[in-house]
Motif scaffolding. Structure first.
Motif, short mmCIF file in Angstrom:
data_model
loop_
_atom_site.label_atom_id
_atom_site.label_comp_id
_atom_site.label_asym_id
_atom_site.label_seq_id
_atom_site.Cartn_x
_atom_site.Cartn_y
_atom_site.Cartn_z
N GLU A 174 112.96 46.05 -54.41
CA GLU A 174 112.33 46.11 -55.73
C GLU A 174 113.20 46.85 -56.74
N ASP A 175 113.87 47.92 -56.31
CA ASP A 175 114.73 48.66 -57.23
C ASP A 175 115.88 47.78 -57.72
N ARG A 202 114.49 45.33 -60.25
CA ARG A 202 114.18 46.01 -61.51
C ARG A 202 115.46 46.28 -62.30
#
Length: 145
Positions: free
Chosen positions: A104-105, A108
């Motif tokens: 997810e990082d 993002r």
């Protein structure tokens, strides 16, 4: 007789070049009796005699660890079913690839970077349009210099 001398000279040149490359590419820990740099100087300066001395006294000939020539990718270590020092997936410091969709990082950061690039592009494009409009007005005489 001249033909024999020429062939013999070429054979000695080939022996000298082989031994010179062999000394240079051999690991320093595998040189016998003298340090590697001394062997390089001996083979370089005493071409024929130095080459024979290298083959007889300096080079290791144990066939268990020298499966190939050192400059052909042989590491000097016994082979354990692989051609390299480490198997492909056991190299030190090797990072295993992961699926970027699971991170997810990472996703993002990608979205933020894309949005920042869009914003910069729009600002540059607006600047270009304004400059072109000013130039068009200046040429048409609508706006004073």
């Amino acid at each position: 007789m001249l033909y024999f001398d020429g062939v013999f000279g070429l054979v000695l040149l080939a022996l000298w070049l082989f031994c010179l490359f062999d000394v240079i590419t051999t690991d320093a820990s595998r040189c016998r009796h003298l340090p590697k740099m001394v062997w390089v100087l001996i083979v370089l300066l005493l071409s024929d005699v130095g080459s024979i001395l290298w083959l007889v006294a300096g080079r290791t000939w144990d066939s268990a660890t020298t499966a190939g020539l050192p400059y052909k990718g042989n590491t000097g270590l016994p082979r354990r079913g692989s051609t390299g020092r480490y198997p492909e997936y056991e190299r030190p410091g090797r990072r295993v690839a992961s699926n970027p969709d699971d991170d997810e990082d990472f996703l993002r950061q990608l979205r933020e970077r894309a949005e920042q690039q869009r914003h910069e592009y729009r600002a540059l494009r607006a600047e270009d349009v304004a400059r072109d409009e000013r130039e068009r007005r200046r040429r048409s005489g609508d706006e004073p210099d």
